[in-house]
Design a protein around this motif. Structure first.
Motif, PDB file in Angstrom:
ATOM      1  N   ARG A  96      41.587  41.278  37.431  1.00 37.48           N
ATOM      2  CA  ARG A  96      40.726  42.436  37.210  1.00 37.48           C
ATOM      3  C   ARG A  96      39.411  42.343  37.975  1.00 37.48           C
ATOM      4  O   ARG A  96      38.575  43.251  37.871  1.00 37.48           O
ATOM      5  CB  ARG A  96      40.445  42.598  35.712  1.00 37.48           C
ATOM      6  CG  ARG A  96      41.672  43.023  34.908  1.00 37.48           C
ATOM      7  CD  ARG A  96      41.420  42.996  33.412  1.00 37.48           C
ATOM      8  NE  ARG A  96      42.540  43.527  32.643  1.00 37.48           N
ATOM      9  CZ  ARG A  96      43.640  42.840  32.364  1.00 37.48           C
ATOM     10  NH1 ARG A  96      43.752  41.594  32.747  1.00 37.48           N
ATOM     11  NH2 ARG A  96      44.619  43.401  31.674  1.00 37.48           N
ATOM     12  N   LEU A  97      39.228  41.300  38.744  1.00 41.86           N
ATOM     13  CA  LEU A  97      37.981  41.086  39.478  1.00 41.86           C
ATOM     14  C   LEU A  97      38.154  41.441  40.949  1.00 41.86           C
ATOM     15  O   LEU A  97      39.020  40.888  41.642  1.00 41.86           O
ATOM     16  CB  LEU A  97      37.551  39.620  39.356  1.00 41.86           C
ATOM     17  CG  LEU A  97      37.338  39.094  37.940  1.00 41.86           C
ATOM     18  CD1 LEU A  97      36.991  37.617  37.985  1.00 41.86           C
ATOM     19  CD2 LEU A  97      36.270  39.887  37.225  1.00 41.86           C
ATOM     20  N   ALA A  98      37.299  42.310  41.454  1.00 46.09           N
ATOM     21  CA  ALA A  98      37.381  42.713  42.855  1.00 46.09           C
ATOM     22  C   ALA A  98      37.226  41.513  43.788  1.00 46.09           C
ATOM     23  O   ALA A  98      37.854  41.458  44.851  1.00 46.09           O
ATOM     24  CB  ALA A  98      36.331  43.767  43.155  1.00 46.09           C
ATOM     25  N   ALA A  99      36.416  40.562  43.397  1.00 48.66           N
ATOM     26  CA  ALA A  99      36.147  39.406  44.253  1.00 48.66           C
ATOM     27  C   ALA A  99      37.381  38.529  44.464  1.00 48.66           C
ATOM     28  O   ALA A  99      37.401  37.705  45.376  1.00 48.66           O
ATOM     29  CB  ALA A  99      35.021  38.579  43.659  1.00 48.66           C
ATOM     30  N   ALA A 100      38.405  38.699  43.641  1.00 47.14           N
ATOM     31  CA  ALA A 100      39.605  37.885  43.767  1.00 47.14           C
ATOM     32  C   ALA A 100      40.528  38.352  44.893  1.00 47.14           C
ATOM     33  O   ALA A 100      41.476  37.655  45.244  1.00 47.14           O
ATOM     34  CB  ALA A 100      40.373  37.876  42.451  1.00 47.14           C
TER      35      ALA A 100
ATOM     36  N   GLU B  39      29.574  49.147  40.640  1.00 49.65           N
ATOM     37  CA  GLU B  39      30.529  48.204  41.211  1.00 49.65           C
ATOM     38  C   GLU B  39      31.949  48.769  41.129  1.00 49.65           C
ATOM     39  O   GLU B  39      32.233  49.668  40.351  1.00 49.65           O
ATOM     40  CB  GLU B  39      30.448  46.871  40.455  1.00 49.65           C
ATOM     41  CG  GLU B  39      29.124  46.154  40.623  1.00 49.65           C
ATOM     42  CD  GLU B  39      29.109  44.809  39.923  1.00 49.65           C
ATOM     43  OE1 GLU B  39      28.138  44.058  40.134  1.00 49.65           O
ATOM     44  OE2 GLU B  39      30.068  44.510  39.182  1.00 49.65           O
ATOM     45  N   ARG B  40      32.809  48.191  41.951  1.00 49.56           N
ATOM     46  CA  ARG B  40      34.216  48.592  41.921  1.00 49.56           C
ATOM     47  C   ARG B  40      34.827  48.209  40.583  1.00 49.56           C
ATOM     48  O   ARG B  40      34.661  47.081  40.111  1.00 49.56           O
ATOM     49  CB  ARG B  40      34.972  47.933  43.073  1.00 49.56           C
ATOM     50  CG  ARG B  40      34.545  48.470  44.411  1.00 49.56           C
ATOM     51  CD  ARG B  40      35.309  47.902  45.561  1.00 49.56           C
ATOM     52  NE  ARG B  40      34.753  48.424  46.812  1.00 49.56           N
ATOM     53  CZ  ARG B  40      35.212  48.141  48.020  1.00 49.56           C
ATOM     54  NH1 ARG B  40      36.243  47.319  48.150  1.00 49.56           N
ATOM     55  NH2 ARG B  40      34.652  48.660  49.081  1.00 49.56           N
ATOM     56  N   ALA B  41      35.543  49.156  40.011  1.00 53.69           N
ATOM     57  CA  ALA B  41      36.134  48.960  38.690  1.00 53.69           C
ATOM     58  C   ALA B  41      37.642  48.829  38.808  1.00 53.69           C
ATOM     59  O   ALA B  41      38.291  49.561  39.564  1.00 53.69           O
ATOM     60  CB  ALA B  41      35.791  50.141  37.779  1.00 53.69           C
ATOM     61  N   PHE B  42      38.201  47.910  38.066  1.00 52.01           N
ATOM     62  CA  PHE B  42      39.639  47.682  38.055  1.00 52.01           C
ATOM     63  C   PHE B  42      40.367  48.883  37.461  1.00 52.01           C
ATOM     64  O   PHE B  42      39.967  49.408  36.410  1.00 52.01           O
ATOM     65  CB  PHE B  42      39.925  46.422  37.228  1.00 52.01           C
ATOM     66  CG  PHE B  42      41.372  46.122  37.031  1.00 52.01           C
ATOM     67  CD1 PHE B  42      41.988  46.358  35.815  1.00 52.01           C
ATOM     68  CD2 PHE B  42      42.130  45.583  38.063  1.00 52.01           C
ATOM     69  CE1 PHE B  42      43.324  46.064  35.616  1.00 52.01           C
ATOM     70  CE2 PHE B  42      43.463  45.286  37.878  1.00 52.01           C
ATOM     71  CZ  PHE B  42      44.068  45.527  36.659  1.00 52.01           C
TER      72      PHE B  42
END
Length: 125
Positions: free
Chosen positions: A107-111, A44-47
Motif C-alpha cells: 500500500r506504500l507508493a515508495a515500494a 500524497e499518492r493514495a493506494f
C-alpha cells in the motif's frame, strides 16, 4: 526495466464508470506486484489497489465493491474498472510496478520502482 502507459481516463458524471488500462512493456515476465494509486493536487499518492505478485488482489477501503483490478496476461495489460464513481474519486490515477514489494508494503507508493505518467479521472456532480 519496465515501461508503463496508462489510458482510459476522462470526464464522467456521478455514478458513471470508466475502465483504466495500464500497458506494460519491457521486462514483464517477473512476478511483479502491480498497483494502482491516485493523487490529487497537494496530497500524497493514495493506494487504490494492487495485484500482489500475480496472485491476490487487495483494495483500499473506498475502492472495495466499486473498483476491480484485472489483467490480460496475453496483452500485458492491467485494468482498473471504476464503477459508481463519485466526485471525490477525481484524481490523477497511476499504475506502478514493484519487484520487491512485500505484503506489508504493497500500500506504500515508495515500494514501487516503475510508474506510468498517469491518467486523469474527473467526476462531475
Amino acid at each position: 526495466q519496465v515501461q508503463l502507459n496508462e489510458s482510459g481516463g476522462g470526464l464522467v458524471q456521478t455514478g458513471g464508470s470508466l475502465r483504466l488500462s495500464c500497458a506494460m512493456s519491457g521486462r514483464t515476465e517477473w512476478p511483479y506486484t502491480i498497483g494502482w494509486f491516485r493523487q490529487v493536487p497537494g496530497k500524497e499518492r493514495a493506494f487504490v489497489g494492487a495485484r500482489f505478485r500475480d496472485n491476490d488482489i487487495y483494495y483500499a477501503g473506498f475502492a472495495k465493491g466499486r473498483f476491480t483490478i484485472s489483467r490480460d496476461n496475453a496483452k500485458n495489460v492491467l485494468y482498473l474498472q471504476l464503477n459508481s464513481l463519485r466526485p471525490e474519486d477525481t484524481a490523477l490515477y497511476f499504475c506502478a510496478v514493484g519487484a520487491q514489494v512485500i505484503s506489508s508494503t504493497l500500500r506504500l507508493a515508495a515500494a514501487y520502482e516503475f510508474w506510468g505518467q498517469g491518467t486523469q479521472v474527473t467526476v462531475s456532480s
